[in-house]
Design an enzyme around this catalytic site. Structure first.
Site, PDB file in Angstrom:
ATOM      1  CB  SER A  14      12.720 -13.794 -55.563  1.00  0.00           C
ATOM      2  OG  SER A  14      12.635 -14.420 -54.304  1.00  0.00           O
ATOM      3  CG  ASP A  62       9.150  -8.274 -51.017  1.00  0.00           C
ATOM      4  OD1 ASP A  62       8.609  -9.248 -50.472  1.00  0.00           O
ATOM      5  OD2 ASP A  62      10.052  -8.377 -51.862  1.00  0.00           O
ATOM      6  CG  HIS A  79       8.496 -11.634 -52.969  1.00  0.00           C
ATOM      7  ND1 HIS A  79       9.772 -11.149 -52.778  1.00  0.00           N
ATOM      8  CD2 HIS A  79       8.646 -12.896 -53.465  1.00  0.00           C
ATOM      9  CE1 HIS A  79      10.648 -12.067 -53.130  1.00  0.00           C
ATOM     10  NE2 HIS A  79       9.996 -13.137 -53.556  1.00  0.00           N
TER      11      HIS A  79
END
Length: 370
Positions: free
Chosen positions: A220, A297, A327
């Site tokens: 991320s 995600d 995610h």
């Protein structure tokens, strides 16, 4: 693999489907409600965090309106709002206090029976950050630098680190950004970049680490940090490979996705305090690159990972899709560590040969051991 089936004309005309499908007006109404909710939440965060500044600004606006008229007061008000929104962007992006005890309690690798060293290292601007080196008992040739996401601390990623440590037989350097966990300071884009550079310098100083087999891993927000380091003309040649998981193309692109406001596209990029232009930087990455993408995600659109993969100029790159990966839990999907095990040996064979003078000339931060 996820297969998308296009509905036939008969399906579209089905009375059952037609009755259950939300109308266009209801979709627009839901989007408006979601937008209002985001704006109200942002306003509440700004007022609660900067209440002294807000009350001071309100007093100044009132005095200007009383003495100079509404035009001056309105101009000052607009400038004040833009200033608050500019500085409030950090609150939307960085969440070092989520969960609430993240700044108070950081679990150590001892909880997972992993040997480790705890260090505080200083960055170029003098900020002291916390790093944890999970080290193999026997000499290991591979070291993974773990750049985490935008919430929590390094202790929340130890279970994932345990998998990399035990399955890859690698050393793991957990980097805790400034303002997170035990690290000093407050998070910022330039600050996170300095944290990453300090982590590299820390490893390049050690004689017990194979400096030709350092792998960057970013998830991320950490992916943007890893891309920055891998694209650096100084640090890039010293990196054996970069692994990216569920990361984004840029903060500008993510703002469209998160805020869902049509007016966002008219805001100049200069108004963005944090940019993280990963899509531009990935073109400068020449080291082997591995892209791990969860197709479910819910935060970062998987298409962003495909864009990064397509733009990457590495001679050796791989994209691995995980059909049920969201995610935060792609690393728990079946085949995740097997994908690492397939990529790493190939990546080490394809890494560019480093010249002897590339290991000299770097400046190292001071290290304080615990």
């Amino acid at each position: 693999m996820v297969i998308y089936v296009k509905p036939s004309s008969e399906d579209i005309k089905s009375p059952l489907l037609t009755e259950n499908m939300p109308s266009r007006s209801s979709n627009i109404f839901r989007k408006i409600l979601a937008t209002v909710e985001i704006l109200l939440r942002l306003a509440l965060m700004i007022v609660s965090r900067f209440w002294k500044m807000c009350t001071t600004g309100l007093l100044i606006v009132t005095l200007l309106f009383w003495t100079e008229g509404g035009t001056y007061a309105f101009c000052f008000f607009v400038l004040g709002v833009f200033g608050l929104l500019y500085h409030a962007q950090d609150m939307l992006l960085y969440h070092p206090e989520s969960p609430p005890d993240s700044r108070l309690m950081v679990i150590t690798p001892e909880a997972f029976q992993m040997p480790y060293e705890n260090h505080f290292i200083r960055t170029k601007d003098g900020t002291r950050i916390n790093v944890v080196l999970i080290k193999q008992m026997q000499r290991s040739t591979l070291t993974v630098i773990f750049f985490h996401g935008n919430a929590g601390n390094i202790g929340h990623r130890l279970q994932n680190a345990l998998g990399l440590y035990s399955i890859l037989n690698a050393n793991i350097l957990m980097v805790e950004y400034r303002g997170y966990g035990k690290s000093e300071g407050g998070p910022s884009e330039s600050g996170l970049y300095q944290d990453a550079e300090a982590a590299m310098d820390f490893l390049l100083k050690r004689s017990d680490i194979d400096q030709t087999q350092i792998v960057l891993f970013g998830r991320s927000l950490g992916g943007a940090v890893a891309i920055y380091l891998a694209s650096s003309p100084f640090y890039g040649p010293k990196i054996a490979a970069v692994v990216l998981e569920n990361t984004f193309t840029s903060l500008y692109d993510m703002s469209h996705k998160i805020l869902r406001l049509s007016c966002i596209k008219y805001i100049p990029r200069l108004c963005y305090k944090n940019k993280f232009p990963s899509l531009q930087r990935i073109e400068l990455v020449s080291t082997p690159a591995f892209f791990l993408s969860g197709t479910m995600d819910e935060l970062v659109p998987p298409k962003m990972m495909k864009e990064l993969y397509n733009k990457c100029n590495s001679n050796f790159k791989r994209l691995e899709l995980f059909a049920n990966g969201t995610h935060n839990d792609t690393w728990m999907c079946p085949g995740y560590y097997e994908a690492w095990m397939r990529f790493i040996p190939e990546a080490l064979r394809h890494q560019p040969v480093m010249s002897s003078n590339q290991n000299s000339g770097y400046t190292l931060g001071s290290v304080i051991s615990l």
